[in-house]
Design a protein around this motif. Structure first.
Motif, PDB file in Angstrom:
ATOM      1  N   ASP A  61      -6.265  29.084  -4.409  1.00 45.53           N
ATOM      2  CA  ASP A  61      -5.505  30.321  -4.479  1.00 45.53           C
ATOM      3  C   ASP A  61      -4.229  30.123  -3.655  1.00 45.53           C
ATOM      4  OD1 ASP A  61      -4.590  32.979  -3.285  1.00 45.53           O
ATOM      5  OD2 ASP A  61      -6.037  33.659  -4.789  1.00 45.53           O
ATOM      6  N   ARG A  62      -3.083  30.253  -4.284  1.00 43.46           N
ATOM      7  CA  ARG A  62      -1.806  29.972  -3.645  1.00 43.46           C
ATOM      8  C   ARG A  62      -1.536  30.906  -2.459  1.00 43.46           C
ATOM      9  NH1 ARG A  62       3.095  27.697  -5.568  1.00 43.46           N
ATOM     10  NH2 ARG A  62       2.252  27.543  -7.669  1.00 43.46           N
TER      11      ARG A  62
ATOM     12  N   GLN B 155      -2.179  30.329  -8.611  1.00 42.19           N
ATOM     13  CA  GLN B 155      -3.118  29.244  -8.332  1.00 42.19           C
ATOM     14  C   GLN B 155      -2.482  27.878  -8.559  1.00 42.19           C
ATOM     15  OE1 GLN B 155      -6.208  30.178 -11.135  1.00 42.19           O
ATOM     16  NE2 GLN B 155      -7.124  31.728  -9.818  1.00 42.19           N
TER      17      GLN B 155
END
Length: 140
Positions: free
Chosen positions: A89-90, A67
């Motif tokens: 959220d990456r 994240q």
């Protein structure tokens, strides 16, 4: 907990009274989405019309494996809050949380889950009619 409905033309903010306030009315704010007042709402600014890049300056970021938490400052005094944070959220590139503070340092936090983009939905899901006994404020 509040309910926010944006159907493309109207923005509704619905806040039921706390359970301990028996007999209190639901508070409803209604605003056409093309008004300055509706556009000034933090959630709408993040989710529409260019979002973060158009209305905010990123003042910092905190990253971990999955994240990224961005610290934001509004570029315009027309916004109704003084600072904000967005958790992303990456991997999924989705919004998980939006938090903002108003000029009196009141904190509001929105959490998101099961976010799906570009999904067709029935327009009836976005229709809203306030309860008969609600206090409705209309911004123009």
């Amino acid at each position: 907990e509040s309910l926010i409905i944006a159907d493309g033309t109207t923005l509704w903010f619905v806040t039921p009274p706390p359970k301990e306030f028996k007999g209190s009315k639901t508070q409803v704010v209604k605003a056409p989405m093309n008004t300055k007042r509706a556009r000034a709402q933090g959630l709408l600014q993040i989710l529409t019309e260019g979002g973060v890049l158009k209305y905010f300056t990123v003042t910092g970021a905190q990253e971990n494996k999955n994240q990224i938490l961005y610290y934001l400052k509004p570029d315009s005094s027309s916004l109704e809050f003084t600072r904000a944070e967005v958790l992303v959220d990456r991997d999924m590139e989705t919004l998980l949380m939006l938090k903002h503070w108003d000029s009196m340092e009141n904190e509001t936090e929105y959490s998101f889950s099961d976010v799906e983009f570009n999904k067709s939905i029935d327009k009836k899901l976005l229709s809203y009619t306030p309860p008969k006994n609600a206090d409705v404020v209309i911004y123009k």
